[in-house]
Design a protein around this motif. Structure first.
Motif, short mmCIF file in Angstrom:
data_model
loop_
_atom_site.label_atom_id
_atom_site.label_comp_id
_atom_site.label_asym_id
_atom_site.label_seq_id
_atom_site.Cartn_x
_atom_site.Cartn_y
_atom_site.Cartn_z
N ARG A 195 0.84 -1.18 0.00
CA ARG A 195 0.00 0.00 0.00
C ARG A 195 0.88 1.24 0.00
NH1 ARG A 195 -4.96 -1.30 4.17
NH2 ARG A 195 -5.51 -3.35 3.34
N THR A 223 3.00 -1.79 17.43
CA THR A 223 3.11 -2.00 15.99
C THR A 223 3.02 -0.68 15.25
OG1 THR A 223 0.73 -2.47 15.90
CG2 THR A 223 2.22 -4.35 16.03
N ARG A 224 2.27 0.24 15.78
CA ARG A 224 2.18 1.55 15.14
C ARG A 224 3.53 2.25 15.15
NH1 ARG A 224 -2.07 6.44 16.71
NH2 ARG A 224 -1.30 7.95 15.16
N ARG A 269 2.24 3.30 7.02
CA ARG A 269 1.06 3.25 7.89
C ARG A 269 0.98 1.90 8.59
NH1 ARG A 269 -0.70 5.78 3.13
NH2 ARG A 269 -1.39 7.94 3.45
N GLN A 270 0.31 1.89 9.74
CA GLN A 270 0.17 0.64 10.49
C GLN A 270 -0.55 -0.41 9.66
OE1 GLN A 270 -2.01 1.03 14.16
NE2 GLN A 270 -1.12 -0.82 15.04
N ALA A 271 -1.58 -0.01 8.94
CA ALA A 271 -2.31 -0.97 8.11
C ALA A 271 -1.41 -1.55 7.02
CB ALA A 271 -3.52 -0.29 7.48
N THR A 272 -0.51 -0.74 6.51
CA THR A 272 0.41 -1.21 5.48
C THR A 272 1.37 -2.24 6.05
OG1 THR A 272 0.30 0.94 4.38
CG2 THR A 272 2.15 -0.49 3.80
N TYR A 282 0.86 -4.52 8.16
CA TYR A 282 0.24 -5.85 8.23
C TYR A 282 0.16 -6.51 6.85
CZ TYR A 282 -0.94 -4.94 13.09
OH TYR A 282 -0.85 -4.69 14.44
N HIS A 283 0.48 -5.78 5.82
CA HIS A 283 0.54 -6.38 4.50
C HIS A 283 1.82 -7.20 4.34
CE1 HIS A 283 -0.94 -6.65 0.42
NE2 HIS A 283 0.23 -6.28 -0.07
#
Length: 213
Positions: free
Chosen positions: A10, A45-46, A55-58, A60-61
Motif C-alpha cells: 500500500r 506495531t504503530r 502506515r500501520q495498516a500497510t 500488516y501487508h
C-alpha cells in the motif's frame, strides 16, 4: 496479479529515500532499533510502522505483527552461524580446534557486530512461548554443532557423554553470554572481543592456546 512472488504494498505514509531494503526488511530494521531501545513490550506495531515510514495498516501487508518481527530478528542472530557450523563440520582439511575457534569468533562477531544488540532479545520472557519455537530449534541445532566440533577435538574426544555435554553447555553459554558484556560496553571493537572470547572458549574445552591455521 503480480508474477514476482512479492505482494504489492500500500502507499507509504511518507516518502523516504530508497534504502535498498524491501518493506519487510525496513520493518525488521525499525523493530530492531525500537525493541532494543524502548523494549519489546513498550513498542507498539504503530511505532514500528511509523519508524519504517509506513502506515500501520500497510505494515500488516508484510508481517503479521510484533511476534513475527521478533522471531525474524532472533533467527537472524543464529541462522548464519548454523550455516557456518555445518560448513566447518564438513571440512576435514582443518583441525577441529581451528574450526571450533573460527565458529566461536564468527558467532561473537555476529552477535556484537550489528548496530543493535539483538542478542539481548534472547532474555525476553516471550521467547519461551510457542511462537518462537523456530528460533529455539535453530539455536538448539547450533548448540549441537558446537558439541560435535568439541567432540572432534583431541582434548574432548575421549570425554564421556556427560562431561562433553557440560563442556558444550559452558562454551555455548560463554558465547551467548557476550550479549550482557556487549550491552554494558557497546563500544568494544567486535573483532577484538570476538577473538578474545574464542580463545576463552578453547580454554574451557581444555585447549590451552589458539591453534595455528
Amino acid at each position: 496479479m503480480s508474477t514476482t512472488g512479492r505482494r504489492v504494498g500500500r502507499p507509504r505514509a511518507q516518502q523516504r529515500p530508497d534504502s535498498g531494503l524491501t518493506p519487510r526488511e525496513e520493518l525488521l530494521e525499525a523493530a530492531a532499533e525500537l525493541f532494543t531501545t524502548r523494549g519489546y513490550a513498550a513498542t507498539t506495531t504503530r511505532a514500528v510502522a511509523e519508524r519504517a515510514g509506513m502506515r500501520q495498516a500497510t505494515m500488516y501487508h508484510y508481517v503479521a505483527g510484533k511476534e513475527e518481527l521478533l522471531a525474524g530478528l532472533l533467527e537472524s542472530t543464529v541462522a548464519p552461524s548454523l550455516v557456518l557450523a555445518h560448513r566447518l563440520l564438513d571440512d576435514p582439511t582443518v583441525s577441529a580446534e581451528v574450526r571450533l575457534w573460527q565458529l566461536c569468533r564468527s558467532d561473537v562477531e555476529l552477535l556484537c557486530g550489528g548496530p543493535h544488540n539483538l542478542g539481548a532479545l534472547y532474555l525476553l520472557p516471550e521467547v519461551r512461548t510457542e511462537a518462537f519455537a523456530g528460533f529455539r530449534r535453530v539455536r538448539s541445532d547450533l548448540k549441537d554443532a558446537y558439541g560435535r566440533l568439541l567432540a572432534a577435538t583431541k582434548e574432548c574426544g575421549a570425554l564421556g557423554e556427560g562431561e562433553l555435554a557440560l563442556r558444550t553447555d559452558l562454551v555455548f553459554g560463554l558465547i551467548e553470554g557476550v550479549i550482557l558484556i556487549h550491552r554494558s560496553d557497546p563500544g568494544r571493537a567486535p573483532e577484538v572481543f570476538a577473538a578474545a572470547t574464542a580463545d576463552a572458549a578453547l580454554r574451557i574445552a581444555g585447549i590451552p592456546e589458539r591453534p595455528a591455521g
